[in-house]
Scaffold this motif. Structure first.
Motif, mmCIF file in Angstrom:
data_model
loop_
_atom_site.group_PDB
_atom_site.id
_atom_site.type_symbol
_atom_site.label_atom_id
_atom_site.label_comp_id
_atom_site.label_asym_id
_atom_site.label_seq_id
_atom_site.Cartn_x
_atom_site.Cartn_y
_atom_site.Cartn_z
ATOM 1 N N ALA A 140 0.825 -1.202 0.000
ATOM 2 C CA ALA A 140 0.000 0.000 0.000
ATOM 3 C C ALA A 140 0.861 1.255 0.000
ATOM 4 O O ALA A 140 0.525 2.250 -0.655
ATOM 5 C CB ALA A 140 -0.934 -0.003 1.210
ATOM 6 N N ASP A 141 1.970 1.215 0.709
ATOM 7 C CA ASP A 141 2.858 2.372 0.737
ATOM 8 C C ASP A 141 3.405 2.699 -0.645
ATOM 9 O O ASP A 141 3.740 3.851 -0.934
ATOM 10 C CB ASP A 141 4.014 2.114 1.711
ATOM 11 N N GLN A 142 3.485 1.692 -1.506
ATOM 12 C CA GLN A 142 3.947 1.890 -2.886
ATOM 13 C C GLN A 142 2.781 2.045 -3.867
ATOM 14 O O GLN A 142 2.993 2.121 -5.079
ATOM 15 C CB GLN A 142 4.823 0.705 -3.309
ATOM 16 N N GLY A 143 1.566 2.078 -3.346
ATOM 17 C CA GLY A 143 0.396 2.200 -4.207
ATOM 18 C C GLY A 143 0.015 0.919 -4.903
ATOM 19 O O GLY A 143 -0.684 0.950 -5.929
ATOM 20 N N ASN A 144 0.408 -0.241 -4.322
ATOM 21 C CA ASN A 144 0.214 -1.523 -5.012
ATOM 22 C C ASN A 144 -0.690 -2.490 -4.253
ATOM 23 O O ASN A 144 -0.686 -3.682 -4.548
ATOM 24 C CB ASN A 144 1.565 -2.194 -5.252
ATOM 25 N N SER A 145 -1.466 -2.026 -3.284
ATOM 26 C CA SER A 145 -2.356 -2.907 -2.533
ATOM 27 C C SER A 145 -3.765 -2.824 -3.088
ATOM 28 O O SER A 145 -4.241 -1.742 -3.451
ATOM 29 C CB SER A 145 -2.374 -2.522 -1.053
ATOM 30 N N THR A 146 -4.431 -3.963 -3.172
ATOM 31 C CA THR A 146 -5.832 -3.987 -3.582
ATOM 32 C C THR A 146 -6.769 -3.830 -2.398
ATOM 33 O O THR A 146 -7.989 -3.784 -2.570
ATOM 34 C CB THR A 146 -6.156 -5.316 -4.293
ATOM 35 N N VAL A 147 -6.202 -3.746 -1.174
ATOM 36 C CA VAL A 147 -7.016 -3.657 0.033
ATOM 37 C C VAL A 147 -7.025 -2.240 0.593
ATOM 38 O O VAL A 147 -8.070 -1.715 0.992
ATOM 39 C CB VAL A 147 -6.511 -4.646 1.103
ATOM 40 N N ILE A 148 -5.862 -1.590 0.630
ATOM 41 C CA ILE A 148 -5.720 -0.264 1.237
ATOM 42 C C ILE A 148 -5.030 0.669 0.257
ATOM 43 O O ILE A 148 -3.986 0.322 -0.311
ATOM 44 C CB ILE A 148 -4.898 -0.339 2.551
ATOM 45 N N GLN A 149 -5.556 1.851 0.084
ATOM 46 C CA GLN A 149 -4.950 2.821 -0.804
ATOM 47 C C GLN A 149 -3.713 3.449 -0.173
ATOM 48 O O GLN A 149 -3.586 3.520 1.059
ATOM 49 C CB GLN A 149 -5.963 3.914 -1.160
ATOM 50 N N GLN A 150 -2.799 3.910 -1.037
ATOM 51 C CA GLN A 150 -1.570 4.541 -0.558
ATOM 52 C C GLN A 150 -1.868 5.724 0.361
ATOM 53 O O GLN A 150 -1.268 5.863 1.441
ATOM 54 C CB GLN A 150 -0.725 5.003 -1.740
ATOM 55 N N GLU A 151 -2.778 6.586 -0.041
ATOM 56 C CA GLU A 151 -3.114 7.756 0.772
ATOM 57 C C GLU A 151 -3.640 7.341 2.140
ATOM 58 O O GLU A 151 -3.324 7.953 3.164
ATOM 59 C CB GLU A 151 -4.150 8.610 0.046
ATOM 60 N N THR A 152 -4.447 6.289 2.157
ATOM 61 C CA THR A 152 -4.997 5.798 3.418
ATOM 62 C C THR A 152 -3.895 5.290 4.341
ATOM 63 O O THR A 152 -3.860 5.626 5.534
ATOM 64 C CB THR A 152 -6.001 4.658 3.149
ATOM 65 N N LEU A 153 -2.992 4.484 3.798
ATOM 66 C CA LEU A 153 -1.899 3.936 4.600
ATOM 67 C C LEU A 153 -1.038 5.056 5.162
ATOM 68 O O LEU A 153 -0.689 5.049 6.349
ATOM 69 C CB LEU A 153 -1.072 2.983 3.745
ATOM 70 N N ARG A 154 -0.703 6.034 4.347
ATOM 71 C CA ARG A 154 0.176 7.106 4.816
ATOM 72 C C ARG A 154 -0.515 8.014 5.825
ATOM 73 O O ARG A 154 0.122 8.495 6.770
ATOM 74 C CB ARG A 154 0.722 7.886 3.623
ATOM 75 N N ARG A 155 -1.826 8.226 5.659
ATOM 76 C CA ARG A 155 -2.575 8.967 6.676
ATOM 77 C C ARG A 155 -2.603 8.178 7.986
ATOM 78 O O ARG A 155 -2.444 8.737 9.074
ATOM 79 C CB ARG A 155 -4.011 9.223 6.187
ATOM 80 N N MET A 156 -2.810 6.905 7.870
ATOM 81 C CA MET A 156 -2.939 6.021 9.026
ATOM 82 C C MET A 156 -1.641 5.941 9.835
ATOM 83 O O MET A 156 -1.670 5.793 11.059
ATOM 84 C CB MET A 156 -3.324 4.632 8.505
ATOM 85 N N THR A 157 -0.500 6.074 9.159
ATOM 86 C CA THR A 157 0.782 5.827 9.833
ATOM 87 C C THR A 157 1.645 7.071 9.990
ATOM 88 O O THR A 157 2.788 6.970 10.433
ATOM 89 C CB THR A 157 1.573 4.749 9.069
#
Length: 381
Positions: A275-292
């Protein structure tokens, strides 16, 4: 795979540069010897009966080793890589905060909105001003834990008593690690999604990530592989949640109750790295970076940062060690579990133990911190 074989794999993939000078070839084996010495000494001192230690990156497991026993009473059973562990507070980020993140991503929750917008009964004594974000950061003003007796009459009455609680501090003014705040967040997931937390997390996180042995209230086949925690009047807790409040809530709560295995946690970590690389089908990159992303939590200090559901650098970070990057996020569990994920180093560190078995007196955070420092030091800069 033998201990030596697994370490040689770790050497080849994680630690070895393209050309290894002859005088450096023994250092990785020295690292493994040090990990073994530390864990074996801790086992001898009674800090834990055994452990699973794992390092992975976004594509593969680089090191996976077991030490000691999963169980020492009433009989000894060796630790195995498929041992099922009570994750305790790792439930907070992996199940609850990730569920909240997905609902935010879908526009169903506003992090800055008061919880009472979605749970109208959660009011009184200034609780109507508590935001979703404040619960995730443990600055809601809610007590760390309300009385255990509040849970003795079932989940509905327990929730009513949480809604009647007074605050310990004004919302947003003080960090206080709160199980109650995450019980509230678990209730929020249920209210917004129309599904209990365990069902939402299974259907929206665990199944899509391939985590088929991660769940609340594991069935009997997984219980047989579970590491026991403490002894109760009717026998050992084994595959039943250790946390007494989660237990009284039927084994499903926002703060505790999740069980998993090392391989499933690797899959979770790899999905977040993707997700951090924009390659997850479950969580978007923006979501992961906001979350962490780290947030200062009051009162501010050099170690006073948390993320939305995860630890970053706080008084609870002794299991973080000193070699992870500032992008690392992680969490520990009361039962002796540790998970750290570092996107900058492309690294997942997992330490799983049942430190409470058999006498309730174990301790592993300093040990896990030393191990991750040693193993992460040579990882991708």
């Amino acid at each position: 795979m033998t201990r030596l074989d697994s370490w040689l794999l770790f050497v080849c993939v994680l630690l070895a540069p393209a050309v290894v000078p002859a005088d450096d070839t023994t250092q990785p084996l020295d690292h493994h010897a040090q990990v073994s010495a530390w864990v074996d000494a801790a086992i001898k001192d009674g800090d834990l009966p055994g452990a699973v230690v794992c390092v992975a990156d976004g594509k593969q497991i680089r090191y996976l080793e077991t030490f000691g026993n999963r169980q020492v009473e009433p009989s000894e059973l060796p630790m195995t890589t498929d041992t099922v562990f009570d994750l305790a507070s790792i439930t907070k980020p992996v199940a609850t905060a990730t569920s909240i993140a997905l609902l935010v991503e879908r526009g169903q929750i506003d992090l800055d909105a008061p919880v009472s917008k979605y749970l109208p009964e959660f009011t009184g004594h200034q609780k109507e001003t508590i935001t979703v974000k404040q619960c995730l950061l443990h600055v809601s003003g809610l007590t760390p834990d309300n009385a255990l007796s509040d849970y003795q009459d079932g989940a509905q009455i327990a929730w009513r008593r949480i809604c009647d609680l007074k605050l310990r501090s004004d919302p947003g003014t003080k960090f206080a690690y709160s199980d109650v705040g995450f019980i509230v967040l678990g209730k929020l997931v249920e209210a917004i999604s129309g599904r209990p937390l365990n069902v939402f997390a299974k259907e929206e996180i665990f199944q899509p990530m391939g985590m088929h042995e991660t769940m609340f209230n594991p069935p009997e086949d997984l219980k047989r592989r579970a590491a026991p925690t403490e002894k109760q009047a009717d026998g050992w807790l084994k595959g039943d949640v250790h946390d007494p409040r989660a237990s009284r809530l039927g084994g499903v709560a926002g703060h505790a109750g999740l069980f998993s295995t090392v391989n499933d946690l690797v899959l979770y970590g790899q999905n977040l790295l993707a997700a951090d690389q924009g390659n997850s089908t479950v969580i978007q990159q923006e979501t992961l970076r906001r979350m962490t992303a780290p947030h200062d939590v009051p009162p501010q200090s050099p170690r006073g940062t948390r993320t939305l559901g995860w630890d970053h650098q706080s008084p609870y970070s002794s299991n973080r060690g000193t070699a992870l990057s500032l992008r690392a996020f992680g969490h520990g569990g009361f039962t002796g579990t540790v998970l750290w994920i570092d996107p900058e180093k492309d690294l997942i560190f997992i330490f799983l133990s049942s430190r409470l078995h058999p006498d309730g007196k174990g301790s592993v955070n300093q040990l896990a911190g030393k191990i991750v420092t040693l193993l992460a030091d040579k990882a991708k800069p």
